[in-house]
Design a protein around this motif. Structure first.
Motif, PDB file in Angstrom:
ATOM      1  N   ASN A 174       0.465  -1.857  -0.355  1.00  0.00           N
ATOM      2  CA  ASN A 174       0.127  -0.301   0.162  1.00  0.00           C
ATOM      3  C   ASN A 174       1.049   1.467   0.136  1.00  0.00           C
ATOM      4  O   ASN A 174       0.761   2.559  -0.766  1.00  0.00           O
ATOM      5  CB  ASN A 174      -1.338  -0.044   1.026  1.00  0.00           C
ATOM      6  N   GLU A 175       1.949   1.393   0.665  1.00  0.00           N
ATOM      7  CA  GLU A 175       2.923   2.185   0.900  1.00  0.00           C
ATOM      8  C   GLU A 175       2.860   3.488  -0.193  1.00  0.00           C
ATOM      9  O   GLU A 175       3.199   4.012  -0.958  1.00  0.00           O
ATOM     10  CB  GLU A 175       4.232   2.268   1.402  1.00  0.00           C
ATOM     11  N   VAL A 176       3.434   2.242  -1.513  1.00  0.00           N
ATOM     12  CA  VAL A 176       3.950   2.907  -3.162  1.00  0.00           C
ATOM     13  C   VAL A 176       2.547   3.082  -3.309  1.00  0.00           C
ATOM     14  O   VAL A 176       3.488   4.202  -4.423  1.00  0.00           O
ATOM     15  CB  VAL A 176       5.126   1.587  -3.527  1.00  0.00           C
ATOM     16  N   LYS A 177       1.300   2.832  -3.183  1.00  0.00           N
ATOM     17  CA  LYS A 177       0.294   3.655  -4.121  1.00  0.00           C
ATOM     18  C   LYS A 177       0.501   4.202  -3.772  1.00  0.00           C
ATOM     19  O   LYS A 177      -0.376   5.584  -4.429  1.00  0.00           O
ATOM     20  CB  LYS A 177      -0.797   2.157  -4.051  1.00  0.00           C
ATOM     21  N   GLU A 178       0.289   4.410  -2.361  1.00  0.00           N
ATOM     22  CA  GLU A 178      -0.654   5.780  -1.398  1.00  0.00           C
ATOM     23  C   GLU A 178       0.952   6.922  -2.272  1.00  0.00           C
ATOM     24  O   GLU A 178       0.943   8.128  -1.845  1.00  0.00           O
ATOM     25  CB  GLU A 178       0.115   5.125   0.158  1.00  0.00           C
ATOM     26  N   ALA A 179       2.224   6.758  -2.616  1.00  0.00           N
ATOM     27  CA  ALA A 179       3.017   7.581  -2.813  1.00  0.00           C
ATOM     28  C   ALA A 179       2.367   8.059  -3.470  1.00  0.00           C
ATOM     29  O   ALA A 179       2.072   9.363  -3.699  1.00  0.00           O
ATOM     30  CB  ALA A 179       4.431   6.679  -2.711  1.00  0.00           C
ATOM     31  N   SER A 180       2.005   7.426  -4.681  1.00  0.00           N
ATOM     32  CA  SER A 180       1.681   7.790  -5.618  1.00  0.00           C
ATOM     33  C   SER A 180       0.178   8.526  -5.690  1.00  0.00           C
ATOM     34  O   SER A 180       0.208   9.790  -6.310  1.00  0.00           O
ATOM     35  CB  SER A 180       1.427   6.554  -6.412  1.00  0.00           C
ATOM     36  N   TYR A 181      -0.648   7.996  -4.921  1.00  0.00           N
ATOM     37  CA  TYR A 181      -1.492   9.236  -4.791  1.00  0.00           C
ATOM     38  C   TYR A 181      -1.394  10.170  -4.344  1.00  0.00           C
ATOM     39  O   TYR A 181      -2.104  11.338  -4.851  1.00  0.00           O
ATOM     40  CB  TYR A 181      -2.813   8.159  -3.822  1.00  0.00           C
ATOM     41  N   GLY A 182      -0.346  10.638  -3.091  1.00  0.00           N
ATOM     42  CA  GLY A 182      -0.186  11.382  -2.572  1.00  0.00           C
ATOM     43  C   GLY A 182       0.870  12.820  -3.711  1.00  0.00           C
ATOM     44  O   GLY A 182       0.478  13.330  -3.335  1.00  0.00           O
ATOM     45  N   LYS A 187      -6.443   7.052 -10.109  1.00  0.00           N
ATOM     46  CA  LYS A 187      -5.946   6.066 -10.134  1.00  0.00           C
ATOM     47  C   LYS A 187      -5.440   4.812 -10.865  1.00  0.00           C
ATOM     48  O   LYS A 187      -4.888   4.158 -10.838  1.00  0.00           O
ATOM     49  CB  LYS A 187      -7.006   5.592  -9.284  1.00  0.00           C
ATOM     50  N   THR A 190      -1.766   6.004 -11.071  1.00  0.00           N
ATOM     51  CA  THR A 190      -1.213   4.575 -10.307  1.00  0.00           C
ATOM     52  C   THR A 190      -1.112   3.008 -10.552  1.00  0.00           C
ATOM     53  O   THR A 190       0.030   2.806 -10.540  1.00  0.00           O
ATOM     54  CB  THR A 190      -2.174   4.919  -9.399  1.00  0.00           C
ATOM     55  N   ARG A 193       1.303   2.840 -13.545  1.00  0.00           N
ATOM     56  CA  ARG A 193       2.860   2.610 -13.638  1.00  0.00           C
ATOM     57  C   ARG A 193       3.311   2.218 -12.126  1.00  0.00           C
ATOM     58  O   ARG A 193       4.627   2.644 -12.642  1.00  0.00           O
ATOM     59  CB  ARG A 193       3.006   4.524 -13.324  1.00  0.00           C
ATOM     60  N   VAL A 194       2.911   2.022 -11.304  1.00  0.00           N
ATOM     61  CA  VAL A 194       3.098   1.261 -10.007  1.00  0.00           C
ATOM     62  C   VAL A 194       2.699   0.411 -10.299  1.00  0.00           C
ATOM     63  O   VAL A 194       3.610  -0.591  -9.496  1.00  0.00           O
ATOM     64  CB  VAL A 194       2.508   2.226  -8.763  1.00  0.00           C
ATOM     65  N   ARG A 291      11.852  -7.105  -6.177  1.00  0.00           N
ATOM     66  CA  ARG A 291      11.840  -5.775  -6.548  1.00  0.00           C
ATOM     67  C   ARG A 291      11.080  -5.480  -4.772  1.00  0.00           C
ATOM     68  O   ARG A 291      11.200  -4.227  -5.115  1.00  0.00           O
ATOM     69  CB  ARG A 291      10.382  -5.764  -7.519  1.00  0.00           C
ATOM     70  N   PHE A 292       9.824  -5.782  -4.153  1.00  0.00           N
ATOM     71  CA  PHE A 292       9.951  -5.388  -2.735  1.00  0.00           C
ATOM     72  C   PHE A 292      10.281  -5.824  -1.865  1.00  0.00           C
ATOM     73  O   PHE A 292      10.555  -6.956  -1.191  1.00  0.00           O
ATOM     74  CB  PHE A 292       8.324  -5.262  -2.203  1.00  0.00           C
TER      75      PHE A 292
ATOM     76  N   MET B  84      -6.025  11.354   2.403  1.00  0.00           N
ATOM     77  CA  MET B  84      -5.275  10.152   2.258  1.00  0.00           C
ATOM     78  C   MET B  84      -6.266   9.570   3.099  1.00  0.00           C
ATOM     79  O   MET B  84      -5.780   8.400   3.096  1.00  0.00           O
ATOM     80  CB  MET B  84      -3.803   9.805   2.452  1.00  0.00           C
ATOM     81  N   ARG B 115      -4.041  17.190  -3.608  1.00  0.00           N
ATOM     82  CA  ARG B 115      -2.606  16.069  -3.081  1.00  0.00           C
ATOM     83  C   ARG B 115      -2.036  16.550  -4.529  1.00  0.00           C
ATOM     84  O   ARG B 115      -0.709  16.132  -3.497  1.00  0.00           O
ATOM     85  CB  ARG B 115      -3.239  14.505  -3.703  1.00  0.00           C
ATOM     86  N   PHE B 122       6.202  10.195   4.005  1.00  0.00           N
ATOM     87  CA  PHE B 122       5.364   9.604   5.182  1.00  0.00           C
ATOM     88  C   PHE B 122       5.824   8.862   6.137  1.00  0.00           C
ATOM     89  O   PHE B 122       8.039   9.117   5.998  1.00  0.00           O
ATOM     90  CB  PHE B 122       5.040   7.745   3.730  1.00  0.00           C
ATOM     91  N   ASN B 126       9.037   5.409   1.375  1.00  0.00           N
ATOM     92  CA  ASN B 126       8.288   4.521   0.516  1.00  0.00           C
ATOM     93  C   ASN B 126       8.999   4.344  -0.754  1.00  0.00           C
ATOM     94  O   ASN B 126       8.209   5.194  -1.488  1.00  0.00           O
ATOM     95  CB  ASN B 126       6.870   4.502   1.121  1.00  0.00           C
ATOM     96  N   PHE B 128       9.839   4.060  -4.880  1.00  0.00           N
ATOM     97  CA  PHE B 128       9.051   3.206  -6.029  1.00  0.00           C
ATOM     98  C   PHE B 128      10.282   2.386  -6.015  1.00  0.00           C
ATOM     99  O   PHE B 128      11.411   2.719  -6.281  1.00  0.00           O
ATOM    100  CB  PHE B 128       8.566   3.941  -7.383  1.00  0.00           C
ATOM    101  N   TYR B 138       9.100  11.288 -10.934  1.00  0.00           N
ATOM    102  CA  TYR B 138       7.393  11.216 -10.746  1.00  0.00           C
ATOM    103  C   TYR B 138       5.998  11.520 -10.760  1.00  0.00           C
ATOM    104  O   TYR B 138       4.977  11.368 -12.207  1.00  0.00           O
ATOM    105  CB  TYR B 138       7.422   9.279  -9.679  1.00  0.00           C
ATOM    106  N   TYR B 177      15.993   1.781  -3.910  1.00  0.00           N
ATOM    107  CA  TYR B 177      15.723   0.958  -2.831  1.00  0.00           C
ATOM    108  C   TYR B 177      17.188   0.071  -2.199  1.00  0.00           C
ATOM    109  O   TYR B 177      18.008   0.069  -1.107  1.00  0.00           O
ATOM    110  CB  TYR B 177      15.209  -0.348  -3.120  1.00  0.00           C
ATOM    111  N   ARG B 191      10.871  13.954  -4.297  1.00  0.00           N
ATOM    112  CA  ARG B 191      10.231  13.287  -4.572  1.00  0.00           C
ATOM    113  C   ARG B 191       8.649  14.221  -4.970  1.00  0.00           C
ATOM    114  O   ARG B 191       8.240  14.680  -5.908  1.00  0.00           O
ATOM    115  CB  ARG B 191       9.728  11.976  -4.584  1.00  0.00           C
TER     116      ARG B 191
END
Lengths: 292, 282
Positions: A174-182, A187, A190, A193-194, A291-292, B84, B115, B122, B126, B128, B138, B177, B191
């Motif tokens: 979820n954290e990386v999705k949140e980063a994108s939404y943030g 949607k 996100t 791309r993610v 990857r994660f 959020m 946003r 965060f 986090n 990518f 991004y 990473y 970012r």
């Protein structure tokens, strides 16, 4: 300590240690059952079929005489089928899983849909065969043609692909999705791309495993009318066709002993293709795992 | 300055009075200008109420710290500011949150716009699973910037603003990473900056970092407030005292006290605030 007496304690510990050993043996036995059956299967198939297997066998069309019979028509038919199945089921399956996981409201109706899709994955393949016969062969008047078989098989593995893709999408943190939404991404941005790139290895693995189930299916194809023997290769979506399992089934049903060897050789080819597909799935998974 | 702010300024000062640019700048810096005005905000997770009647103004170009014990609603409040919090499907809210005088729940203001203007950093770094460059680029790419030269500029500027350019300028193509936690967090800040927000929300940004990385992020926050308004949630009271201009103390979903940081830490009005900052609970 619970037990003051050292001798009693030792006895109690011994009991637990023995129980552990007993369970280990039990589980090993269970594993061996599967392995031994598999080994027997391989032995039988290889001893029967290996002698008949040759490049000629792979590249020959079916023939009334067993010396000339080959699996080429079945092999090409199966490949055609898989292409249709892959295109249709990946597009619809991944889109469905994206809707269910990312867009659908989390309510009762969505839950019911999710559970039903999981149930669909367990419906016997012959039922899909009947469905395909009703809809594709008769209602849409496709007839006993390649397209009808491909669409039926696509329906068959669609639930498997949806479930596998849902799991892959859910495993994206979820954290990386949140980063994108943030950052103000929509949607869809996100997802594109993610989420989807991160879930792709899981989706591919699930898809390949589903396809390898489809390539071995016989029952639905018999119902939607794959030909028992054809002497030409399919050249369009509306050609008559056959597939490897149908071909093998047909050979085993013949009375003369020699045909059993032909069938054995066919099974080897089918198994080899299954093995290759599953190896690709494992490779894809390992390549992208960290990857994660 | 955005058009909206200009509009707001002119309506405040009256249409007949001309304000000199210098004076206007002065006024923008003044403590009265706020980016967020929150009134009577209530928030529920399903049937659990997490926030009670929060009213609070967040001033521009200052650092506002939110402190309080775990589960007091401070992160929830922060995430309500850029919506959020709606990532949790069962969330319901009442009351108003105005960002630059626009109600953030009114349809005209899309959540994507909000946003974009109100960025977020965060708790856990986090990044990518992409290169440092692609991480920072991004946001701009999402907003439609495709030209490499422009992206190059934005990436460099953002990394410089996040005080990590010198460390990473030769490692832009490395996967984010492979960086240390502290570097990852500053890349995440870069970012967020790359989208050119007005406000940056930080949710315990140093809780996963070692003391040296923490110090770097704290120094960075001091630097960033010249250009941005910052709201930072922290459970580290020393950190709040060190870096913030204003501090809000939350307890059990209520805003107990909100004051100038020096005042709140030296001479709090509320007994509960005093108990918390002197370490009697929390």
């Amino acid at each position: 300590m619970f037990e003051k007496n050292a001798g009693n304690l030792q006895k109690k510990v011994n009991n637990r240690v023995w129980l552990n050993k007993g369970m280990r043996t039990l589980f090993l036995g269970a594993t061996l059952v599967g392995l031994i059956v598999l080994a027997l299967l391989f032995y039988r198939v290889l001893t029967q079929g290996l002698g008949y297997l040759s490049l000629d066998f792979i590249t020959s069309l079916p023939s009334p005489s067993f010396e000339d019979a080959g699996i080429w028509a079945g092999l090409i038919g199966s490949i055609w089928l898989m292409v249709i199945v892959a295109v249709v089921s990946i597009i619809i399956g991944v889109a469905t899983s994206l809707y269910l996981e990312e867009y659908a409201p989390k309510n009762k109706i969505a839950d019911i849909i999710r559970i039903n899709i999981q149930n669909l994955a367990g419906v016997p393949s012959i039922v899909y065969g009947l469905l395909g016969l009703t809809f594709f062969v008769y209602m849409f008047s496709i007839g006993y043609r390649l397209l009808a078989g491909g669409l039926t098989m696509a329906l068959l593995i669609l639930p498997i692909i949806v479930v596998a893709s849902q799991e892959a999408l859910r495993s994206v943190p979820n954290e990386v999705k949140e980063a994108s939404y943030g950052m103000g991404a929509t949607k869809w941005q996100t997802i594109a791309r993610v989420t989807l790139p991160a879930a792709l290895p899981g989706i591919l693995t699930g898809t390949i495993i589903a396809l390898s189930r489809a390539i071995g299916e016989t029952a639905p194809l018999i119902i939607v009318g794959a030909a028992a023997a054809i002497y030409t290769l399919p050249d369009s979506l509306l050609s008559k066709y056959t597939a490897m399992p149908i071909q093998i089934y047909n050979w085993t049903a013949r009375p003369q002993d020699e045909w059993q060897y032909v069938a054995g050789a066919g099974i080897i080819v089918l198994l080899a293709i299954l093995l290759i597909m599953n190896s690709i799935a494992v490779l894809v998974r390992n390549k992208f795992q960290k990857r994660f | 300055m955005s058009k909206l702010q200009e509009k707001r300024k002119s309506s405040e000062s009256g249409s007949n009075i001309k304000v000199s640019p210098a004076r206007q700048q002065e006024m923008n810096k003044g403590p009265m200008k706020s980016v967020f005005e929150v009134e009577n905000l209530n928030l529920w997770y399903g049937s659990n109420q997490a926030l009670y009647e929060i009213s609070m103004q967040i001033p521009q170009n200052q650092v506002t710290a939110i402190i309080g014990p775990s589960g007091c609603g401070k992160s929830t409040y922060l995430k309500a500011l850029n919506r959020m919090v709606e990532m949790v499907p069962s969330v319901k809210t009442s009351g108003t949150i105005k960002y630059n005088d626009q109600n953030i729940y009114k349809d005209k203001l899309t959540v994507e716009y909000l946003r974009t203007k109100v960025g977020m950093v965060f708790q856990k770094p986090n990044p990518f699973p992409k290169s440092v460059y692609d991480n920072v680029a991004y946001g701009p790419r999402v907003h439609g910037i495709k030209k490499r030269a422009i992206l190059d500029q934005i990436v460099e500027k953002s990394l410089k603003d996040a005080a990590i350019w010198d460390e990473l300028k030769d490692r832009l193509n490395e996967n984010a990473y492979s960086l240390s936690g502290g570097q990852q967090q500053r890349v995440c800040i870069a970012r967020a900056l790359a989208v050119e927000p007005d406000v940056i929300l930080m949710d315990e940004p140093t809780s996963a970092l070692d003391p040296i990385s923490t110090l770097k992020v704290e120094e960075l926050v001091q630097e960033l407030k010249k250009k941005y308004s910052i709201v930072i949630v922290t459970h580290n009271m020393q950190q709040a005292a060190r870096i913030s201009d204003n501090t809000a103390f939350f307890l059990n979903g209520e805003l107990i006290e909100y004051a100038d940081t020096n005042k709140l830490f030296q001479n709090p009005d509320d007994k509960r605030t005093e108990d918390y900052i002197t370490g009697r609970f929390g």
